[in-house]
Enzyme design. Structure first.
Site, PDB file in Angstrom:
ATOM      1  CB  CYS A 383      -0.957  -0.004   1.190  1.00 15.12           C
ATOM      2  SG  CYS A 383      -0.149   0.132   2.799  1.00 15.12           S
ATOM      3  CG  HIS A 540     -18.436  -7.754  -0.445  1.00 13.66           C
ATOM      4  ND1 HIS A 540     -18.268  -6.426  -0.760  1.00 13.66           N
ATOM      5  CD2 HIS A 540     -17.246  -8.177   0.033  1.00 13.66           C
ATOM      6  CE1 HIS A 540     -17.028  -6.055  -0.510  1.00 13.66           C
ATOM      7  NE2 HIS A 540     -16.387  -7.105  -0.011  1.00 13.66           N
TER       8      HIS A 540
END
Length: 621
Positions: A383, A540
């Site tokens: 990241c 989700h």
């Protein structure tokens, strides 16, 4: 990347020569990346010390701190990084400081010990706590563990290892001085020249002669040790012998090899020519010994390591008034090597053919050590900063791999610090291009969700089956994944949790998931928001809900007036249940649509299910 074949799984243990070569490559690997710093120090020394080209007392003050602090710390950092990544590099530098402080000699040997030790220590600690750190505490544990272990290492180095290394250094110095005073220095060619052919050249130069030379140069401003291995004369004599007395393809290949060797400084180019006729080892030994004798008699020396061993590098590192001695030694070694090699090449030129040269080159490749194709052993989660999201995601992936029975190392790094040995790099889709620039040889997995992205699950499936990461191919099953009946338009604004429930209920009613999946969607939202930008959220289920998914499916809810979604305004809520990869094409279309604010505005206000359906399910050309 490919998995190991049956024959490669049971590889024989490395023999002594391979171990020595591996150790040599490791030693040189600590120095080679920092050669630029050594050259900078050498140039400053050559220019500004009292006997330099432009004596300057003020600028000469740089010489001492650079050789005492900068160069050993760079070696320590590099050695630590080779063993334990960036964290290992930091620990290596900390540990090296312990052997540097309190001595007045360059601690290169100490750095070569403490650097790898620092990297090894933090690597072993990370392995010990792998998978045991609670999510969210990774940064805290990483920072404090490095600080505590670094403190212990620097104290150990300062109080124990530093004095021992200094004592050994004094003994080594006395031994070297005895060899020089006895006039035996030319005999070192008996070891240096054959060692070069076995690809120990960098280890000999940067692991042994370089540190000795730097210490002497720090005292005298120059050192002959910088010339012992880097002298291009012996290799040039061999190539000239082939140029004059060989035939065919061998003869035609030598002009290019001469340029690469003598001007480019890549000595490895002449190794096949020696291996093709091993008796030529006598030629390079004779050339090396005669060159060292000439250097000794004329007082030749350099101010720093010339790397690569090009004639240009030798000239650049030659102190004022030393050109004749250096060039004379190179010329003598070339002449002697040429004369000895000429005798043997003339005798065997009729017997040698092009196949022998090709075979010798293959031997060189074997000696240098070509790695076989290996199964995946390291995955990097990257990241921007390499701390927050990637650290947590790496923990999650380790657990998934462990459950799958895969023994693969998972580390997290900042994009700019992706290690060179990374085989798979996982990044958020917005960072993938940057990651590819840093690790072009790695396989890249681009994700939207750091914790439960379907592409991660697909990657694990690939690794379980073949040890490879394959390209994800998706196909749209019309009227199956996204049914028009699961697109609801013009809905009244509701609470975030209610909107998620509505999306989940559509998935349940359509037979995509079991009812437990709705709770999993709500749990997922508590862990990390699924808002992805531009007024869109894709709720989700968490990973453990995978078993409740019957087949891939989606639902789309439109809230024209928007709903509050963890502080963000959302107009489209897209429920997702991914059993395989067949829904990824629709996600790809959604991502493309979200890049255009005008398209998002149309979807937000559209009153046609067909318009949304066609937009999301359109096949790409």
């Amino acid at each position: 990347m490919s998995s190991l074949s049956a024959s490669e799984v049971a590889r024989p243990k490395a023999n002594t020569q391979e171990k020595v070569q591996k150790f040599g490559r490791f030693l040189s690997g600590m120095v080679m990346p920092n050669i630029g710093a050594f050259i900078a120090w050498g140039l400053i020394t050559a220019l500004f010390i009292p006997t330099g080209w432009r004596p300057n007392e003020n600028l000469a003050a740089l010489v001492g701190p650079m050789i005492i602090y900068l160069l050993p710390l760079l070696i320590g950092y590099t050695g630590g990084k080779m063993v334990g990544g960036v964290r290992g590099g930091v620990l290596g530098a900390i540990a090296t400081m312990g052997v540097v402080v309190g001595v007045d000699i360059p601690m290169f040997i100490g750095a070569m010990i403490m650097g790898p030790l620092g990297g090894y220590s933090i690597k072993k600690f990370d392995e010990l706590v792998e998978g045991k750190i609670p999510a969210g505490f990774e940064m805290l544990v990483n920072n404090f563990s490095a600080g505590i272990i670094g403190t212990l290492l620097v104290l150990l180095a300062y109080l124990g290892i530093g004095p021992v290394v200094q004592g050994l250094n004094n003994v080594l110095k006395i031994g070297v001085e005895a060899i020089v005073n006895a006039g035996l220095l030319p005999l070192t060619s008996l070891f240096i020249e054959p060692g070069k052919i076995l690809f120990l050249n960098n280890a000999i130069n940067h692991g042994v002669l370089g540190p000795l030379g730097i210490q002497e140069s720090n005292e005298l401003g120059k050192s002959i040790f910088f010339l012992l291995e880097t002298n291009p004369g012996p290799g040039l004599g061999i190539l000239l012998g082939y140029l004059v007395f060989s035939k065919g393809m061998i003869k035609q290949s030598t002009p290019g090899a001469i340029i690469i060797h003598f001007l480019g400084g890549i000595h490895e180019i002449y190794f096949p020519y020696v291996l093709m006729n091993p008796v030529l080892l006598l030629a390079v030994i004779a050339g090396g010994a005669s060159g060292i004798l000439t250097f000794s008699v004329l007082g030749a020396a350099l101010v720093s390591t010339p790397s690569p061993g090009s004639i240009f590098a030798l000239i650049a590192m030659t102190p004022r008034g030393g050109y004749f001695a250096v060039l004379a030694g190179v010329a003598v070694s070339t002449a002697v090597s040429f004369l000895v090699s000429a005798y043997f090449i003339k005798r065997s030129s009729d017997k040698m053919d092009d196949k022998e040269l090709e075979g010798a080159r293959e031997k060189v490749a074997d000696l240098k050590g070509k790695k076989p194709a290996m199964a995946v052993s390291k995955i990097v989660f990257a990241c921007d900063a390499g701390m927050g999201s990637s650290a947590m995601a790496a923990t999650s992936l380790r657990n998934k791999l462990k459950k799958a029975g895969l023994n693969i190392e998972v580390v997290n790094h900042a994009i700019d610090e992706i290690p060179s040995d990374a085989e798979i790099v996982i990044t958020h889709e917005s960072l993938t291009e940057r990651a590819k620039g840093k690790a072009p040889k790695a396989a890249h997995v681009s994700i939207k969700d750091y914790f439960n992205d379907p592409e991660i699950d697909y990657m694990i499936q690939n690794l379980e089956s073949s040890g490879e990461v394959k390209e994800i191919k998706t196909e749209i099953e019309e009227n199956e994944i996204l049914k028009k009946s699961n697109i609801k338009l013009g809905l009244q604004s509701v609470e975030q949790s209610e909107a998620i429930k509505m999306a989940g209920e559509l998935l349940v009613e359509s037979g995509y998931v079991g009812v437990e999946y709705i709770d999993a969607m709500l749990e997922r939202e508590e862990q990390l928001s699924t808002y992805i930008g531009n007024g869109v959220a894709i709720p989700h289920g968490v990973g453990k809900a995978k078993s409740t998914i019957k087949k891939s499916g989606m639902s789309v809810l439109q809230f024209p007036d928007g709903i509050d979604f963890a502080g963000e305004t959302v107009y489209l809520v897209i429920g997702i249940a991914g059993a395989g990869n067949d829904h990824l094409a629709i996600l790809s279309n959604i991502a493309v649509a979200l890049e255009d604010e005008n398209e998002v505005e149309k979807l937000r206000n559209s009153k046609s299910k067909d318009e949304i359906y066609n937009k999301f399910t359109a096949e790409k050309n």
